[in-house]
Scaffold this motif. Structure first.
Motif, PDB file in Angstrom:
ATOM      1  N   SER A 159       0.820  -1.206   0.000  1.00  0.00           N
ATOM      2  CA  SER A 159       0.000   0.000   0.000  1.00  0.00           C
ATOM      3  C   SER A 159       0.855   1.258   0.000  1.00  0.00           C
ATOM      4  CB  SER A 159      -0.934   0.010   1.212  1.00  0.00           C
ATOM      5  OG  SER A 159      -0.190   0.138   2.423  1.00  0.00           O
ATOM      6  N   GLY A 160       2.171   1.098   0.074  1.00  0.00           N
ATOM      7  CA  GLY A 160       3.082   2.232  -0.034  1.00  0.00           C
ATOM      8  C   GLY A 160       3.929   2.490   1.186  1.00  0.00           C
ATOM      9  N   LYS A 216      -2.104  -2.065 -10.476  1.00  0.00           N
ATOM     10  CA  LYS A 216      -3.186  -1.328  -9.809  1.00  0.00           C
ATOM     11  C   LYS A 216      -4.010  -2.257  -8.925  1.00  0.00           C
ATOM     12  CE  LYS A 216      -4.014   2.557 -12.961  1.00  0.00           C
ATOM     13  NZ  LYS A 216      -5.005   3.172 -13.905  1.00  0.00           N
ATOM     14  N   ASN A 269      -2.656  -2.556  -5.646  1.00  0.00           N
ATOM     15  CA  ASN A 269      -2.643  -1.301  -4.889  1.00  0.00           C
ATOM     16  C   ASN A 269      -1.277  -0.643  -4.785  1.00  0.00           C
ATOM     17  OD1 ASN A 269      -5.547  -1.248  -4.051  1.00  0.00           O
ATOM     18  ND2 ASN A 269      -4.958  -3.175  -3.074  1.00  0.00           N
ATOM     19  N   ARG A 288       1.300   2.248  -5.540  1.00  0.00           N
ATOM     20  CA  ARG A 288       1.156   3.672  -5.826  1.00  0.00           C
ATOM     21  C   ARG A 288       1.702   3.987  -7.213  1.00  0.00           C
ATOM     22  NH1 ARG A 288       4.121   6.431  -0.845  1.00  0.00           N
ATOM     23  NH2 ARG A 288       5.743   5.133  -1.782  1.00  0.00           N
ATOM     24  N   PRO A 289       1.255   5.082  -7.822  1.00  0.00           N
ATOM     25  CA  PRO A 289       1.704   5.409  -9.189  1.00  0.00           C
ATOM     26  C   PRO A 289       3.224   5.447  -9.343  1.00  0.00           C
ATOM     27  CG  PRO A 289      -0.155   6.791  -8.596  1.00  0.00           C
ATOM     28  CD  PRO A 289       0.204   6.003  -7.363  1.00  0.00           C
ATOM     29  N   ASP A 315       5.474   3.892  -7.584  1.00  0.00           N
ATOM     30  CA  ASP A 315       6.010   2.534  -7.466  1.00  0.00           C
ATOM     31  C   ASP A 315       5.711   1.734  -8.739  1.00  0.00           C
ATOM     32  OD1 ASP A 315       6.893   3.130  -4.919  1.00  0.00           O
ATOM     33  OD2 ASP A 315       5.105   2.327  -3.942  1.00  0.00           O
ATOM     34  N   ARG A 316       4.539   1.949  -9.322  1.00  0.00           N
ATOM     35  CA  ARG A 316       4.209   1.267 -10.572  1.00  0.00           C
ATOM     36  C   ARG A 316       5.169   1.688 -11.678  1.00  0.00           C
ATOM     37  NH1 ARG A 316      -1.307   2.699  -9.197  1.00  0.00           N
ATOM     38  NH2 ARG A 316      -1.418   4.212 -10.919  1.00  0.00           N
TER      39      ARG A 316
END
Length: 602
Positions: free
Chosen positions: A462-463, A558, A561, A563-564, A566-567
Motif C-alpha cells: 500500500s506504499g 493497480k 494497490n 502507488r503510481p 512505485d508502478r
C-alpha cells in the motif's frame, strides 16, 4: 425372562428382534476389553464402562461432558468446559470402537457405539448397523435379487437410487449440532505441565504459577492446535512423564519446564516433548534480569516467545506433524497442513489439491472456521495468481470475501479468519478497511507469524514500505523457517527502499521457482543490482509462466494497490530486464477495437 444370547453364526439382521439385554451388553463389554485391539492404557475403558453403566441404569439423558469429567477424569467440582479432555477422549474412543469392529469384532453379536453429538452409547445386534460401507453391499444385492421378478431395469434403477442415498448420507454434512469443532479431527493436542519451581523464596513460586497461566492464555490463540485447559494442567505434577500424558490424556505433545531465581537473575527452561516416543523436539533457555523489568512483563514476554516457537504455523508442532503425516491422509487437519505446504511453494498443482481438500472439509464440517479462512485465501489465489480459476460460479474475489466473512462469523477470535478477511478486502480495493482489520488481528495475536507476514505484505504494497519491511523482519525473526513468500515480499520492500544488498539476499532465500511472480520480483531486483544476465533469465521465466501479465501490467499493479510512483519504477525496470511492458501513458493510448475489453486480473 431375558432373551438368550444367540450364537454368533445365527445372528442376522432383524429389526423386530428385542434389543440386547443387560447381561448381553456387559458380556460384550468384557469381550471388547479383553481384545488386543482395545488399548490397555488410558481412560478409554473407564470412559466406556461409565457411560454403559449409566445407560443401563436408565440415566442415558444425564450423561454429559461435565459428569464424565468428574467421574472418569476425576476433575474437581467447578470443572471448566473449555478443557477439551472429554471431547478428545470421546473422539478417540469412537475411533477405537470403529477399528475394533472392523478388525477383531466383525462377528461379535453386539455392537456398542458412542454416536456423535453426545456421549450416550447405543447397543444393537451387530448386523443391524454395518460397521463399514462394504457390509451394505450384500444387503443391497439381496434386495435387488428379490426385485428381479419385477424387471431388471427397475431393479437396477432402484439399486442406483439406494446407492446414491447411501453415498449422500455419508458425504453430506450432519446436522449443525454435531458439526462443531469438537467433533472435527483437529490437529495436534498439547498439554502444558505446571513449570517446576527450581528456586528459593516466594518470587520463584509466584513467577512459576504466573508463567504457566500466561502460557495457557497465549497458546490457545493459535487455532490450528488444541490445548488442554487449566484444570488439566493443574491436576498434573510438574515432573509428569510424557508416557503418562499420552496414556491418560492422549495428547500428542507435552510442554514442560522449570524456573530458577537466584538473586536478581531469573532463568526459564522450556521443552516440547513428543509423547509418542518421549523425544525432546525443542528446548530453549530464557535469562532475564529482574531489575530490568517487572515479573509480569518478563513472564508475558517469555510465554509469548515459547508459544510462538512451538504453536505457530510452520512451528515446531507443525513440523513434527508434517514429518509424520500419512501420504493419503485427507482429513481436515491434513488439509490445514497441506495449506501451509502450498503457501511455502505457491504452485498451481498444489493449489488445486488444497482447494479440493478444503472444499470437502467445509462441506462436511461447515462450522470449522479455520478451513473457511484457508479456503478464502485459496479462492483469492485463483484471481491474483491465476491458479486454477473456476469460471463456473461467482468471481473468485466474491467467493473469497464470502468465505472470509463466514470464518469471522463462526469464530470472531480466529486469527486466520481475520487474515483472510484482510487479504480479501485488500484485493477488493478496500485498502483502508483491510489494514484496519489487520491492525485489530495483530493486536489480538501479535505472535502469529503467518498473520504478521501477510499484514506486513499488505502494508508494504500500500506504499508504507519501511513499516512493511519492519513487520516482515519481525515475522521472519520469529519464524526463520516461514514461507518463502514473505522473503520475496521482504526482497521487494528492500528494492523499493533502494537497499540492493538486502534485496538480493532475500530474493535468493525466497527461491519460489514454481511461483511466477517470484521471477518478476527477482528480475527487477537483479536489474538494480547490475546482474543483467540474471535479470533477463528471470524475466524470460516469468513471461513463460504468465504471458498474460505484461500486456496488462498496469492493471495488474493497480489491482495490487501499488502507488503510481512505485508502478512506474517497476515497469521501467521490467523493461530493462527485456520485457515489452507499456507504461501508464502508453497503456492509456493503446487502441482497442469497438466492444473489446482489457483483461484485469488481480
Amino acid at each position: 425372562m431375558q432373551n438368550q444370547l444367540p450364537a454368533e453364526h445365527d445372528v442376522a439382521p432383524c429389526l423386530s428382534c428385542a434389543p440386547p439385554n443387560h447381561d448381553d451388553i456387559r458380556a460384550q463389554l468384557e469381550r471388547i476389553f479383553s481384545s488386543c485391539e482395545f488399548p490397555k492404557v488410558g481412560r478409554s475403558a473407564a470412559f466406556l464402562t461409565y457411560v454403559t453403566e449409566e445407560a443401563l441404569a436408565g440415566r442415558a439423558e444425564r450423561i454429559k461432558g461435565y459428569s464424565i469429567a468428574i467421574e472418569v477424569f476425576k476433575r474437581r467440582e467447578g470443572f471448566k468446559q473449555d478443557d477439551p479432555v472429554v471431547r478428545i477422549e470421546a473422539g478417540r474412543l469412537r475411533r477405537t470402537l470403529e477399528r475394533y469392529y472392523l478388525v477383531a469384532g466383525q462377528n461379535d453379536p453386539i455392537r456398542i457405539d458412542i454416536p456423535k453429538g453426545g456421549y450416550a452409547p447405543s447397543f444393537v445386534w451387530n448386523k443391524e448397523v454395518p460397521a463399514s460401507s462394504d457390509e451394505r453391499l450384500p444387503t443391497l444385492r439381496q434386495r435387488l435379487q428379490k426385485l428381479m421378478p419385477f424387471g431388471l431395469g427397475a431393479a437396477i434403477m432402484l439399486g442406483v437410487v439406494m446407492v446414491a442415498l447411501a453415498v449422500s448420507a455419508y458425504l453430506l454434512p450432519t446436522r449443525l449440532g454435531s458439526t462443531s469443532q469438537g467433533s472435527i479431527k483437529e490437529g495436534p493436542t498439547l498439554v502444558v505441565a505446571p513449570f517446576a519451581n527450581l528456586g528459593d523464596g516466594p518470587q520463584a513460586g509466584l513467577y512459576t504459577a504466573g508463567l504457566t497461566e500466561e502460557l495457557l492464555t497465549a497458546l490457545p490463540r493459535f487455532k490450528e492446535i488444541r490445548v488442554f485447559g487449566r484444570e488439566t494442567s493443574k491436576s498434573l505434577p510438574s515432573g509428569v512423564e510424557a508416557s503418562q500424558v499420552r496414556g491418560e490424556l492422549g495428547a500428542r505433545f507435552l510442554l514442560a519446564g522449570g524456573v530458577r531465581v537466584s538473586g536478581d537473575r531469573i532463568r526459564v527452561t522450556a521443552r516440547l516433548l513428543d509423547t509418542d516416543n518421549d523425544e525432546i523436539l525443542w528446548s530453549q533457555t530464557y535469562d532475564d534480569d529482574i531489575k530490568s523489568g517487572d515479573l509480569f512483563s518478563i513472564q508475558s514476554d517469555v510465554a509469548n516467545k515459547v508459544a510462538t516457537a512451538v504453536a505457530q504455523p510452520y512451528g515446531i508442532m507443525a513440523q513434527a506433524d508434517v514429518s509424520n503425516q500419512a501420504p493419503d491422509d485427507l482429513g481436515v487437519y491434513g488439509c490445514t497442513l497441506s495449506f501451509y505446504g502450498y503457501r511455502a511453494e505457491l504452485s498451481a498443482t498444489r493449489h488445486l489439491d488444497v482447494r479440493e481438500c478444503l472444499e470437502r472439509a467445509v462441506a462436511r464440517y461447515p462450522s470449522f472456521a479455520t478451513a473457511w479462512a484457508m479456503l478464502s485465501i485459496i479462492y483469492l489465489d485463483e484471481d491474483r495468481f491465476r491458479f486454477n480459476r473456476n469460471t463456473s460460479g461467482s468471481p473468485p474475489i466474491n467467493r473469497s470475501l464470502q468465505a472470509a466473512r463466514r470464518a469471522v462469523q463462526l469464530d470472531p477470535d480466529n486469527t486466520r479468519a481475520h487474515q483472510a478477511l484482510m487479504t480479501a478486502l485488500f484485493f477488493h480495493q478496500e485498502v483502508s478497511e483491510a489494514l484496519r482489520v489487520g491492525e485489530q488481528a495483530l493486536a489480538t495475536n501479535p505472535n502469529d507469524t503467518e498473520l504478521l507476514g501477510e499484514f506486513g505484505t499488505r502494508v508494504a504494497m500500500s506504499g508504507e514500505w519501511q513499516r512493511g519491511a519492519e513487520l516482515l523482519d519481525r515475522a521472519l525473526a520469529l519464524n526463520p523457517g516461514g514461507a518463502g513468500y514473505y522473503h520475496g515480499t521482504r526482497a521487494l520492500a528492500a528494492y523499493m527502499l533502494h537497499d540492493n544488498k538486502t534485496a538480493v539476499i532475500e530474493i535468493k532465500q525466497a527461491d519460489l521457482q514454481k511461483f511466477p511472480l517470484f521471477h518478476a520480483v527477482a528480475a527487477v531486483i537483479y536489474v538494480n543490482a547490475g546482474m543483467m544476465d540474471d535479470a533477463r533469465r528471470e524475466a524470460f521465466s516469468f513471461n513463460e509462466m504468465r504471458p498474460d501479465f505484461i500486456p496488462n501490467v498496469v492493471a495488474e499493479l493497480k489491482a495490487r494497490n501499488f502507488r503510481p510512483a512505485d508502478r512506474a519504477r517497476l515497469i521501467a525496470d521490467i523493461r530493462k530486464a527485456g520485457l515489452p511492458a507499456s507504461d501508464e501513458v502508453q497503456a492509456s493510448m493503446l487502441w482497442r477495437p469497438q466492444g473489446s475489453a482489457v483483461l484485469v486480473p488481480r
